[in-house]
Design an enzyme around this catalytic site. Structure first.
Site, short mmCIF file in Angstrom:
data_model
loop_
_atom_site.label_atom_id
_atom_site.label_comp_id
_atom_site.label_asym_id
_atom_site.label_seq_id
_atom_site.Cartn_x
_atom_site.Cartn_y
_atom_site.Cartn_z
NE ARG A 2 8.16 -8.38 1.13
CZ ARG A 2 7.63 -8.94 2.24
NH1 ARG A 2 7.92 -8.46 3.42
NH2 ARG A 2 6.84 -9.98 2.15
CD GLU B 290 1.01 -22.33 4.70
OE1 GLU B 290 1.73 -21.34 4.47
OE2 GLU B 290 1.41 -23.50 4.72
P1 AMP Z 1 -0.27 -14.59 -1.22
O1 AMP Z 1 -1.50 -13.91 -0.70
O2 AMP Z 1 -0.14 -16.00 -0.74
O3 AMP Z 1 -0.16 -14.50 -2.74
O4 AMP Z 1 0.98 -13.85 -0.59
C1 AMP Z 1 1.44 -12.67 -1.13
C2 AMP Z 1 1.94 -11.73 -0.08
O5 AMP Z 1 2.76 -12.38 0.88
C3 AMP Z 1 2.79 -10.65 -0.72
O6 AMP Z 1 2.45 -9.41 -0.15
C4 AMP Z 1 4.21 -11.05 -0.42
O7 AMP Z 1 4.98 -9.92 -0.04
C5 AMP Z 1 4.12 -12.05 0.72
N1 AMP Z 1 4.84 -13.31 0.45
C6 AMP Z 1 4.27 -14.54 0.31
N2 AMP Z 1 5.17 -15.49 0.13
C7 AMP Z 1 6.38 -14.87 0.13
C8 AMP Z 1 7.73 -15.33 -0.03
N3 AMP Z 1 8.03 -16.61 -0.22
N4 AMP Z 1 8.71 -14.40 0.03
C9 AMP Z 1 8.43 -13.09 0.20
N5 AMP Z 1 7.19 -12.62 0.36
C10 AMP Z 1 6.16 -13.48 0.32
#
Ligand code: AMP
Length: 170
Positions: free
Chosen positions: A58, A95
């Site tokens: 995305r 997670e």
């Molecule tokens: P993080 O590594 O936890 O910051 O997760 C970021 C990645 O996970 C990004 O590439 C986002 O597209 C996806 N992501 C994480 N949480 C969400 C959410 N609540 N809604 C949409 N995409 C998410």
């Protein structure tokens, strides 16, 4: 224009407890799409940027637009096994379990000034992995920018000294 009106929150997707931020209504609306693209562009005002990295998948909606407007190159950061030439990989924790992102080693030249873009900053693990990958290849991360920041997950803290900008905060 309130861009938040164009984001659908989908409970328990892709798994229980996650409130998924669906940005497709924003992409489908010409005014909201243009507004978001311009606002992300404004974050880079005055910065010299050689390469824009978009994170699969995305991150690919806006990163090439930003690259085009900045006169920079676009680098797709991909999931393992997708890129055909010599790659550098960086693992990161999710997670549950872990994942990795890769770019072609030749994509970054020493001293390149790099903008990293993704749709959502959640825990920050993905973006941090990307920052380290770029810096390990001799690039300099000038900014990480996101359409959405989930502030309650404190991803910004995980990105330590890297400058962070986001458009819509939850
Ligand atoms: P993080 O590594 O936890 O910051 O997760 C970021 C990645 O996970 C990004 O590439 C986002 O597209 C996806 N992501 C994480 N949480 C969400 C959410 N609540 N809604 C949409 N995409 C998410």
């Amino acid at each position: 224009m309130n861009l938040r009106d164009y984001i659908e929150e989908v409970p328990d997707f892709p798994e229980k407890g996650v409130s998924f931020k669906d940005i497709t209504p924003l992409l489908e609306d010409p005014e909201a799409f243009a507004h978001a693209a311009r606002a992300l562009m404004d974050f880079t005002e005055g910065l010299k940027i050689d390469k824009v990295v978009g994170i699969e998948s995305r991150g690919y909606f806006f990163a090439p637009l930003l690259a085009f407007r900045l006169g920079a190159g676009f680098i797709p950061a991909r999931k393992p096994g997708k890129l055909p030439r010599k790659t550098r990989s960086q693992r990161y924790d999710l997670e549950y379990g872990n994942d990795a992102l890769e770019i072609h080693e030749a994509s970054i030249s020493k001293g390149d000034r790099v903008l990293i873009h993704d749709d959502v900053l959640a825990t920050g693990g993905t973006a941090r992995a990307m920052c380290h990958l770029i810096e390990n290849l001799g690039g300099h991360v000038v900014q990480c920018n996101f359409l959405i920041e989930l502030g309650f997950l404190n991803g910004r803290d995980k990105l330590g000294g890297f400058p962070v900008k986001s458009l819509i905060a939850y």
